[in-house]
Design a protein around this motif. Structure first.
Motif, mmCIF file in Angstrom:
data_model
loop_
_atom_site.group_PDB
_atom_site.id
_atom_site.type_symbol
_atom_site.label_atom_id
_atom_site.label_comp_id
_atom_site.label_asym_id
_atom_site.label_seq_id
_atom_site.Cartn_x
_atom_site.Cartn_y
_atom_site.Cartn_z
ATOM 1 N N SER A 1 0.840 -1.198 0.000
ATOM 2 C CA SER A 1 0.000 0.000 0.000
ATOM 3 C C SER A 1 0.875 1.248 0.000
ATOM 4 O O SER A 1 1.913 1.294 0.674
ATOM 5 N N PRO A 2 0.480 2.278 -0.757
ATOM 6 C CA PRO A 2 1.251 3.526 -0.732
ATOM 7 C C PRO A 2 1.056 4.312 0.566
ATOM 8 O O PRO A 2 1.757 5.304 0.804
ATOM 9 N N LEU A 3 0.132 3.854 1.404
ATOM 10 C CA LEU A 3 -0.140 4.521 2.673
ATOM 11 C C LEU A 3 0.259 3.617 3.832
ATOM 12 O O LEU A 3 0.267 2.388 3.701
ATOM 13 N N ASP A 4 0.563 4.221 4.971
ATOM 14 C CA ASP A 4 0.804 3.374 6.131
ATOM 15 C C ASP A 4 -0.555 2.876 6.638
ATOM 16 O O ASP A 4 -1.621 3.356 6.235
ATOM 17 N N ALA A 5 -0.529 1.909 7.510
ATOM 18 C CA ALA A 5 -1.751 1.208 7.909
ATOM 19 C C ALA A 5 -2.788 2.150 8.522
ATOM 20 O O ALA A 5 -3.987 2.049 8.224
ATOM 21 N N ASP B 1 -3.147 5.454 8.101
ATOM 22 C CA ASP B 1 -3.694 6.382 7.113
ATOM 23 C C ASP B 1 -4.684 5.679 6.181
ATOM 24 O O ASP B 1 -5.724 6.235 5.823
ATOM 25 N N GLU B 2 -4.356 4.451 5.788
ATOM 26 C CA GLU B 2 -5.277 3.705 4.924
ATOM 27 C C GLU B 2 -6.561 3.389 5.667
ATOM 28 O O GLU B 2 -7.665 3.526 5.114
ATOM 29 N N GLU B 3 -6.439 2.989 6.921
ATOM 30 C CA GLU B 3 -7.636 2.671 7.706
ATOM 31 C C GLU B 3 -8.537 3.895 7.846
ATOM 32 O O GLU B 3 -9.758 3.811 7.683
ATOM 33 N N TRP B 4 -7.935 5.059 8.146
ATOM 34 C CA TRP B 4 -8.750 6.271 8.285
ATOM 35 C C TRP B 4 -9.432 6.616 6.974
ATOM 36 O O TRP B 4 -10.621 6.939 6.948
ATOM 37 N N GLN B 5 -8.690 6.526 5.860
ATOM 38 C CA GLN B 5 -9.282 6.900 4.596
ATOM 39 C C GLN B 5 -10.449 5.983 4.233
ATOM 40 O O GLN B 5 -11.497 6.453 3.766
ATOM 41 N N LEU B 6 -10.306 4.693 4.441
ATOM 42 C CA LEU B 6 -11.387 3.770 4.127
ATOM 43 C C LEU B 6 -12.594 4.017 5.035
ATOM 44 O O LEU B 6 -13.745 3.947 4.590
ATOM 45 N N ASP B 7 -12.327 4.337 6.312
ATOM 46 C CA ASP B 7 -13.419 4.676 7.228
ATOM 47 C C ASP B 7 -14.135 5.943 6.743
ATOM 48 O O ASP B 7 -15.365 6.044 6.813
ATOM 49 N N CYS B 8 -13.349 6.897 6.246
ATOM 50 C CA CYS B 8 -13.935 8.152 5.783
ATOM 51 C C CYS B 8 -14.727 7.935 4.495
ATOM 52 O O CYS B 8 -15.783 8.549 4.288
ATOM 53 N N TRP B 9 -14.223 7.069 3.626
ATOM 54 C CA TRP B 9 -14.993 6.715 2.438
ATOM 55 C C TRP B 9 -16.339 6.120 2.840
ATOM 56 O O TRP B 9 -17.384 6.438 2.266
ATOM 57 N N GLY B 10 -16.322 5.251 3.829
ATOM 58 C CA GLY B 10 -17.565 4.658 4.314
ATOM 59 C C GLY B 10 -18.513 5.716 4.862
ATOM 60 O O GLY B 10 -19.728 5.669 4.629
ATOM 61 N N TRP B 11 -17.951 6.685 5.588
ATOM 62 C CA TRP B 11 -18.754 7.784 6.150
ATOM 63 C C TRP B 11 -19.382 8.622 5.044
ATOM 64 O O TRP B 11 -20.563 8.977 5.108
ATOM 65 N N LEU B 12 -18.606 8.928 4.003
ATOM 66 C CA LEU B 12 -19.123 9.708 2.881
ATOM 67 C C LEU B 12 -20.194 8.929 2.114
ATOM 68 O O LEU B 12 -21.229 9.485 1.727
ATOM 69 N N LEU B 13 -19.950 7.642 1.883
ATOM 70 C CA LEU B 13 -20.937 6.817 1.198
ATOM 71 C C LEU B 13 -22.238 6.738 2.000
ATOM 72 O O LEU B 13 -23.347 6.797 1.431
#
Length: 258
Positions: free
Chosen positions: A7-11, A13-25
């Motif tokens: 992953s180009p992100l550390d664990a 940062d990736e976890e937060w981004q995926l959580d935020c994607w879920g929040w936006l969805l």
């Protein structure tokens, strides 16, 4: 031997981004709405150039950006900021640590009037101007959600950065994350390169968000590659390869928000 791309992100940062994607969805239409969104490109097909300058040009681009959010631009007061201080007064006079205006700001009054300001210096730079307007328009959208973004209120600006990509402006977001420009210092007679960063997410984080947006929609990889600058393109390619090797990331995310 098959080598997996990391992953180009550390664990975290990736976890937060995926959580935020879920929040936006969760709050903005789910997977069906995301698949229908356009990948906004820096082309005349998406933005007609302005034949004017100054505030008239800024207003011209602001109306076009607002339209992609299905928001009436007239709901906002669009105001230019005061010109930034020029740190060079003369051949031997330079003001150290001169304050710099932000690219843009959003505020809302107690009466509900919404104001977006922009730095006049970026008006001749449509890529930065459009990115700024997309970011600021995301503020009232996110503030309309009663649930705080993952990480709480202190992550609001980061979530707003991500939201701009979520709503289709990922190429603009990636191309303006960081830039190097040539400069000449008349006071010292030197010249070189300066670095400028716009926004909150890192270039790698923005590229990851763009790659995830495209994978979730199932199209746009080639288009994005054509319009990304060389630096963001390298991050984007790595993120795209990583997500292609781990398709469950996007499939699980979309399945949870059908």
């Amino acid at each position: 031997m098959f080598w997996r791309t990391s992953s180009p992100l550390d664990a975290d940062d990736e976890e937060w981004q995926l959580d935020c994607w879920g929040w936006l969805l969760k709050h903005f239409g789910g997977a069906a709405a995301l698949r229908k969104r356009s990948l906004i490109l820096p082309t005349r097909a998406f933005f007609t150039p302005s034949e004017e300058r100054g505030h008239a040009a800024a207003s011209h681009y602001f109306r076009q950006v607002a339209a992609y959010f299905d928001i009436d631009a007239a709901r906002f007061n669009l105001v230019p900021q005061e010109d930034s201080i020029d740190p060079v007064f003369g051949p031997l006079q330079v003001l150290q640590n001169a304050p710099r205006e932000p690219a843009g700001t959003f505020s809302v009054s107690l009466g509900g009037a919404m104001t977006i300001t922009y730095n006049p210096a970026i008006v001749p730079k449509p890529m930065k101007l459009i990115t700024t307007f997309a970011h600021e328009i995301c503020h009232p959208l996110l503030l309309s959600v009663s649930e705080e973004p993952p990480g709480g209120s202190e992550m609001e600006e980061f979530a707003t950065d991500l939201a701009a990509t979520f709503f289709g402006f990922g190429i603009f977001n990636s191309n303006t994350a960081a830039s190097f420009t040539q400069y000449r210092d008349t006071a010292t007679g030197t010249q070189g390169w300066s670095f400028e960063r716009q926004g909150y997410l890192s270039p790698a984080e923005r590229a990851f968000a763009l790659a995830l947006f495209i994978q979730a929609r199932g199209q746009g990889v080639q288009e994005a590659g054509e319009y990304l600058d060389s630096g963001p393109l390298a991050y984007f390619r790595k993120a795209t390869k990583y997500l292609a090797q781990t398709p469950s990331i996007s499939s699980d995310l979309l399945a949870a928000h059908q």
